[in-house]
Enzyme design. Sequence first.
Site, PDB file in Angstrom:
ATOM      1  N   ASP A  14       1.066  -1.268  -0.372  1.00  0.00           N
ATOM      2  CA  ASP A  14       0.670   0.211  -0.220  1.00  0.00           C
ATOM      3  C   ASP A  14       0.643   1.190   0.183  1.00  0.00           C
ATOM      4  OD1 ASP A  14      -2.486   1.270   0.368  1.00  0.00           O
ATOM      5  OD2 ASP A  14      -1.767   1.736   2.786  1.00  0.00           O
ATOM      6  N   ASP A  16      -0.071   5.232   0.586  1.00  0.00           N
ATOM      7  CA  ASP A  16       0.011   6.202   2.257  1.00  0.00           C
ATOM      8  C   ASP A  16      -0.792   5.311   3.013  1.00  0.00           C
ATOM      9  OD1 ASP A  16      -0.701   8.679   0.320  1.00  0.00           O
ATOM     10  OD2 ASP A  16      -2.373   7.249  -0.627  1.00  0.00           O
ATOM     11  N   ASP A 177      -1.150  -0.688   6.042  1.00  0.00           N
ATOM     12  CA  ASP A 177      -1.770  -0.210   7.224  1.00  0.00           C
ATOM     13  C   ASP A 177      -3.215  -0.793   7.355  1.00  0.00           C
ATOM     14  OD1 ASP A 177      -2.007   1.444   5.170  1.00  0.00           O
ATOM     15  OD2 ASP A 177      -3.138   2.722   6.724  1.00  0.00           O
TER      16      ASP A 177
END
Length: 221
Positions: A14, A16, A177
């Site tokens: 991922d 961001d 995240d």
Amino acid sequence: MHPMLADIRLICFDLDGTLVDSVPDLSAAVDAVLADFELPPAGEAKVRDWVGNGSRKLVERALADAMGTPPSLERLELGHARFLQHYGCDPTARTRLYPGVREALDALREEGRILAVVTNKPFALIQPILSAFGLDDHFALCLGGDSLPQKKPDPAPLWHVAERFGQPVSACLMVGDSRHDVEAGRAAGFRTLAVPYGYNHGEPVRDSRPDGMVESLAELV
């Protein structure tokens, strides 16, 4: 080598909240949109909890919060267009790499692992961010939230990457995240690894039960 990397040949990251802390720039663009509509600013704390489902959803959440009611489709589309303009002017003015990211990516590339970015951010915004940090040559493929008809937590983007490089899902790892990363990885049959420092709508990502967690990506190498 970290145990999570055993037999792993392809790693999807991922962007961001995993590789970069982009909320300061995202928040500035969101607040610029709200100012365009003469609405009060949202601020970084709120934006941090809204990130993860793509830029359109981010703008929708911001407008709904500021107005106290969901925006009309017309206002949402205009707001999203203005967001892309504001954010696209300089998407890395305040954005920073998380500690350990560069070291991990350098080492993983040296090991010959296939690296990819799978994010819900619009595709056009990925390369400027990677280029700003000198990471654009680390990734064999980048997929944005508008690259395919589906985006995370749908597993389709991960399957697309695995098929592109001819890798079985058992040899693939999803690193993120948020619960969307974990859900996408699990649904795709990938191994899943989470970091606790990113954006997960105010919830501990550990609650999503990833296969593993690291405090920093530097732990991978």
